[in-house]
Design a protein around this motif. Structure first.
Motif, PDB file in Angstrom:
ATOM      1  N   ALA A 350       0.822  -1.220   0.000  1.00  0.00           N
ATOM      2  CA  ALA A 350       0.000   0.000   0.000  1.00  0.00           C
ATOM      3  C   ALA A 350       0.853   1.266   0.000  1.00  0.00           C
ATOM      4  N   GLN A 384      -4.088   2.537  -8.232  1.00  0.00           N
ATOM      5  CA  GLN A 384      -4.807   3.800  -8.268  1.00  0.00           C
ATOM      6  C   GLN A 384      -4.561   4.642  -7.028  1.00  0.00           C
ATOM      7  N   SER A 385      -4.392   3.998  -5.854  1.00  0.00           N
ATOM      8  CA  SER A 385      -4.179   4.768  -4.624  1.00  0.00           C
ATOM      9  C   SER A 385      -2.856   5.508  -4.627  1.00  0.00           C
ATOM     10  N   ASN A 386      -1.928   5.097  -5.503  1.00  0.00           N
ATOM     11  CA  ASN A 386      -0.642   5.783  -5.644  1.00  0.00           C
ATOM     12  C   ASN A 386      -0.479   6.316  -7.063  1.00  0.00           C
TER      13      ASN A 386
END
Length: 547
Positions: A350, A384-386
């Motif tokens: 993450a 997508q979160s990064n």
């Protein structure tokens, strides 16, 4: 060559307290388990480490077919009558370290030079090479059998060029007359590790020719790899060993792991015309919450040019604190810039990313791209979160990364109708000055924070305040927040790592506690100036400018 680890290396032409070995042109050290040992044999005896400090001076010397050509054990030099540290007197100039298939007995080559906890040894215009064939290496252990040019642990040393003409004192050597150090056909040209010290090495104007990895660092802080030439890919051997087995995308020019503060600048990287293996240019792994910069390099004809893999950003401020790429050139690479996920480390998945904002509205990243169909200018496999945001300034060719990982990379060159800025001489210097303020200054944010806190006090307390009132400024999180804002505007902030922020707070708290009864705001800034020794990244002109 025995020495005494507790005594200095001075005393005239010959050190008075240390052994002294001088080897000149025509001298050859060959077929040895260890060519020169600056300590006491056997090296397995722990107490023999007390015999470091011997001085070895070699000029034009050849080391041939030694398992280790040179080993220097721990020693910190100092000036007589003081505690001031100084560099080691040992040096190696115009020396050749070589190994070939005439190696005696079973081929068990390790390193041409091994350095352990030493400070300032000089290698000038030296050659480190392994000339055995690929087939020979594969029958004796694959890539590991190619060995290292310089292997170091907690060591500070200089790898520099010589000059083919005589210069006046202070004059630089003309580029055409440089005599570089050369690292040829090795597993790793330089293999640098750090564990208990912050010593670092510097390699400039060197040539790395067909090594599996040119420069490898692990845990080294502020290594300098600048103005070097890397040619890659001609060796065709099985990649064996804990490090090499990770090279699934081919050989590597520079690979740093768990290191930060590195200067990876102005290097040229490309394949050998007869390359047999694909290769990557610069790979930075796990630099974590530091604003490292890969700056002004040129890479061409590679599989991947510039890679940040694993956790290369502050998990809490990943958009503004982390690894970023400025002013690098791409010429026909399959991938230009890659934020790469390490699948073998799912626990940190993450947080695996480079800094998610590359460049800013106030400073374009100014990397150049090929914009070639079938290649990727920017690749992101961290989800997508990064997702990455990349800021570029006109013209579109060559600055706009046209082909990127869909959905995970957004590029832009304006905000609310305002175009991205390209500061004057954007690629002339790593740091640059905007609005009269140095990019990497802590004095202004400190003064501003104190001012804001003072305005909240009673008027009678505003100009003479004590620790109970001002302490929360430096013990709270305002500095980290301010650093994040500055970084978001494209200002390079080497002091914004967690460690630097904590050291900065501690130094200012110490000033405040010395004056708990009260002091002027200006005294805090003045005290911070005198405390700057606690912050090695904040030197000289970074302090001042209206403090």
């Amino acid at each position: 060559m025995r020495g005494n680890v507790g005594l200095h290396q001075y005393g005239g032409a010959h050190p008075g307290h240390q052994g002294h070995l001088v080897l000149g042109t025509g001298c050859t050290v060959e077929n040895a388990e260890m060519g020169i040992l600056a300590s006491k044999w056997p090296v397995t005896d722990f107490w023999n480490f007390l015999y470091g400090g011997g001085v070895v001076e070699c000029a034009g010397t050849t080391f041939r077919n030694c398992r280790e050509g040179l080993r220097v054990h721990q020693y910190q030099g100092y000036l007589p009558g003081t505690t001031t540290h100084t560099r080691n007197r040992s040096y190696f100039r115009h020396c050749t370290f070589t190994v070939d298939e005439q190696y005696p007995g079973t081929f068990a080559f390790l390193h041409h030079a091994r350095l352990h906890k030493v400070d300032g040894i000089l290698f000038k215009a030296c050659t480190f090479e392994n000339t055995v064939s690929d087939a020979f290496a594969d029958t004796h252990g694959g890539s590991q059998a190619l060995g290292h040019g310089i292997y170091s642990m907690d060591a500070d040393y200089l790898v520099e060029p010589g000059c083919s003409v005589i210069l006046n004192l202070g004059d630089p050597c003309p580029p055409q007359n440089l005599l570089p150090c050369r690292f040829i056909g090795l597993d790793h040209g330089i293999h640098a590790l750090a564990s208990t010290t912050t010593r670092r090495f510097s390699v400039t104007n060197a040539s790395f020719e067909n090594n599996i990895c040119g420069v490898y660092t692990a845990g080294v802080i502020r290594a300098k790899v600048v103005d070097n030439d890397f040619v890659l890919g001609k060796r065709d051997v099985n990649l064996i060993g804990e490090v090499d087995q990770e090279f699934i995308y081919g050989h590597r020019g520079i690979y740093t792991f768990g290191s930060y503060g590195s200067f990876l600048d102005d290097n040229t990287l490309g394949p050998d015309p007869l390359a047999l293996s694909i290769a990557e240019g610069i790979v930075v792994g796990y630099s974590r919450d530091h604003n490292d910069m890969v700056w002004r390099n040129t890479a061409g004809g590679l599989e991947n040019a510039y890679v940040g893999e694993g956790v290369c950003a502050d998990p809490n401020l990943r958009s503004t604190i982390g690894l970023h790429f400025y002013c690098n050139t791409n010429n026909n690479n399959q991938v230009g810039i890659w934020s790469r996920k390490v699948d073998l480390d799912p626990g940190t998945a993450a947080n695996q990313t480079i800094r998610t904002i590359q460049g800013s509205i106030h400073r374009s990243a100014d990397n150049t791209f090929d914009r070639t169909p079938g290649q990727l200018d920017i690749k992101n496999t961290n989800g997508q979160s990064n997702s990455l945001q990349y800021w570029w300034a006109d013209p579109a060719v060559p600055y706009d990364p046209l082909y990127n990982t869909p959905n995970f990379v957004q590029d832009a060159n304006e905000s609310n109708g305002d175009p991205v800025e390209r500061p004057l001489q954007n690629c002339a210097h790593r740091n640059y000055i905007i609005d009269g303020w140095p990019v990497a200054t802590c004095t202004w944010p400190m003064r501003n924070g104190i001012r804001q806190r003072a305005l909240s006090l009673r008027p009678a307390d505003r100009w003479r305040v004590g620790f109970p009132k001002i302490g929360p400024i430096v013990t709270g999180g305002w500095l980290r927040g301010f650093c994040a804002q500055r970084s978001a505007r494209g200002y390079f902030q080497p002091h914004c790592s967690h460690e630097k922020v904590e050291v900065f707070r501690a130094s200012i708290i110490a000033i405040l506690k010395q004056h708990e009864s009260g002091l002027k705001v200006a005294d805090i800034c003045r005290g911070a100036y005198h405390q700057r020794g606690h912050l090695p990244q904040l030197e000289g002109p970074l302090w001042g400018h209206g403090t």
